[in-house]
Write a protein that holds these residues in place. Structure first.
Motif, short mmCIF file in Angstrom:
data_model
loop_
_atom_site.label_atom_id
_atom_site.label_comp_id
_atom_site.label_asym_id
_atom_site.label_seq_id
_atom_site.Cartn_x
_atom_site.Cartn_y
_atom_site.Cartn_z
N THR A 1 0.83 -1.21 0.00
CA THR A 1 0.00 0.00 0.00
C THR A 1 0.86 1.26 0.00
OG1 THR A 1 -1.75 -1.19 1.20
CG2 THR A 1 -1.82 1.22 1.23
N VAL A 2 1.89 1.27 0.84
CA VAL A 2 2.77 2.44 0.89
C VAL A 2 3.50 2.63 -0.43
CG1 VAL A 2 4.80 3.39 2.02
CG2 VAL A 2 3.01 2.33 3.39
N LEU A 3 3.95 1.51 -1.05
CA LEU A 3 4.68 1.60 -2.31
C LEU A 3 3.79 2.14 -3.43
CD1 LEU A 3 7.27 1.07 -3.88
CD2 LEU A 3 6.48 -1.28 -4.27
N VAL A 4 2.57 1.59 -3.55
CA VAL A 4 1.66 2.05 -4.60
C VAL A 4 1.27 3.50 -4.36
CG1 VAL A 4 -0.62 1.70 -5.61
CG2 VAL A 4 0.82 -0.27 -5.10
N VAL B 1 1.58 9.27 -5.89
CA VAL B 1 1.89 10.65 -5.51
C VAL B 1 3.00 11.22 -6.39
CG1 VAL B 1 2.83 12.07 -3.66
CG2 VAL B 1 1.07 10.38 -3.15
N VAL B 2 4.05 10.41 -6.63
CA VAL B 2 5.16 10.89 -7.45
C VAL B 2 4.70 11.13 -8.88
CG1 VAL B 2 7.40 10.24 -8.41
CG2 VAL B 2 6.92 9.84 -5.99
N GLY B 3 3.89 10.17 -9.44
CA GLY B 3 3.40 10.34 -10.81
C GLY B 3 2.53 11.58 -10.96
N THR B 4 1.64 11.80 -10.00
CA THR B 4 0.79 12.98 -10.05
C THR B 4 1.62 14.27 -9.96
OG1 THR B 4 -1.00 11.72 -9.01
CG2 THR B 4 -1.18 14.12 -8.99
#
Length: 332
Positions: free
Chosen positions: A237-240, A245-248
């Motif tokens: 969950t933390v990884l996804v 967040v990074v992609g956005t």
């Protein structure tokens, strides 16, 4: 009750008549952490107040004389902590009333053997599913000096008792459910323990060579936390979530930069071309002479005749093409 009172009065009158002072009763030593006190019960004596004298002598040196530790004492106790803890002594006590005094009452005292070991100080904290126990003391205090009691004995260890809170037993030392850990260190980690569970801890000092067991410390309770092993679903969950967040953030930064670039280009580098003669005109200072229009005789004009396309000649061969006036042609 009346008989006991009569007996006490009779014994008092007999003592008064014989000129004797009764000896102190119930003489005892109270010693904790090498802080030692000689105590006794005052005898019944009808003539005034009694005072007391306490003396000591080393058993290791029988030829030595008694040394006075206290004289003229009015309270039924005397501090004997000044005696060396490594010695063995004969103490004696008597009551005094003026020139009269009682017989000596004697007892043997060995500080290292007769003293009681107090409870250690305990600190408890929870960390990653285990309990960290820190121990200190007890201490022997003599005036301003304060020394750990473990320095006086050849062997020293701690016993830690711990159990889950909520049992019906009230004495952890005798409870079968209380686990124990013996350690020679002043810090110990209790593990493995159940996570998110309240555990209680008590500790005591042990001196095996002297067969001594110290007093139990007060009860401390603390709740354990997670055991430090993170479940797989939390990691995924933390990884996804981090990837989203990074992609956005990258997408927003890209489009914001592109929009800002276009805005700056539109403001400072417009797409239309400014006419050259206007550029030349605007580039000249306001007081510069402006170009005058050409005189009329320098204008070159030609006569222009416009002939429409003839699809069919009308009868008579006359042409329908009108001729423009000369003035109009010259204007063209």
């Amino acid at each position: 009750m009346a008989a006991a009172l009569r007996a006490a009065l009779c014994s008092g009158f007999l003592l008064l008549a014989s000129g004797m002072v009764p000896e102190p009763q119930n003489v005892r030593i109270t010693s904790v952490n090498l802080h030692s006190t000689l105590q006794w019960d005052a005898p019944r004596f009808p003539r005034g107040n009694l005072t007391y004298t306490v003396q000591s002598k080393s058993i290791y040196y029988p030829g030595d004389s008694f040394e006075t530790l206290g004289t003229g004492l009015r309270l039924p106790w005397c501090d004997v902590s000044s005696l060396s803890p490594y010695g063995s002594y004969e103490l004696r006590l008597r009551a005094e009333a003026g020139r009269l005094h009682s017989p000596w009452v004697t007892l043997t005292f060995q500080p290292m053997d007769d003293t009681s070991i107090g409870a250690p100080a305990v600190w408890l904290r929870s960390e990653q599913g285990s309990l960290h126990v820190d121990l200190s003391g007890p201490f022997a205090e003599h005036g301003q000096d304060r020394w750990p009691l473990r320095l006086y004995y050849g062997s020293w260890s701690y016993r830690i008792l711990y159990w889950r809170k909520g049992s019906t037993d009230t004495e952890p030392a005798s409870a079968s459910w209380a686990a124990q850990v013996d350690t020679v260190h002043s810090s110990e980690i209790l593990a493995p323990l159940q996570p998110w569970t309240v555990y209680c801890v008590r500790a005591q000092a042990l001196v095996p060579e002297w067969n001594k067991t110290g007093q139990l410390s007060r009860e401390l309770c603390e709740q354990t936390t997670h055991n430090g092993v993170t479940p797989v679903w939390i990691i995924v969950t933390v990884l996804v979530g981090s990837m989203l967040v990074v992609g956005t953030a990258v997408t927003v930064c890209f489009f914001s930069s592109f929009y800002l670039y276009r805005l700056i280009k539109h403001v400072f580098c417009p797409s239309y071309i400014f006419p050259e003669h206007l550029k030349e005109f605007l580039s000249k200072p306001p007081g510069a002479p402006q170009p005058l229009p050409l005189p009329e005789e320098l204008l070159l004009c030609d006569k222009l005749t416009v002939i429409a396309e003839q699809s069919q000649s009308p009868p008579g061969g006359a042409s329908r093409t009108p001729e423009l006036p000369q003035d109009s042609a010259q204007g063209l």
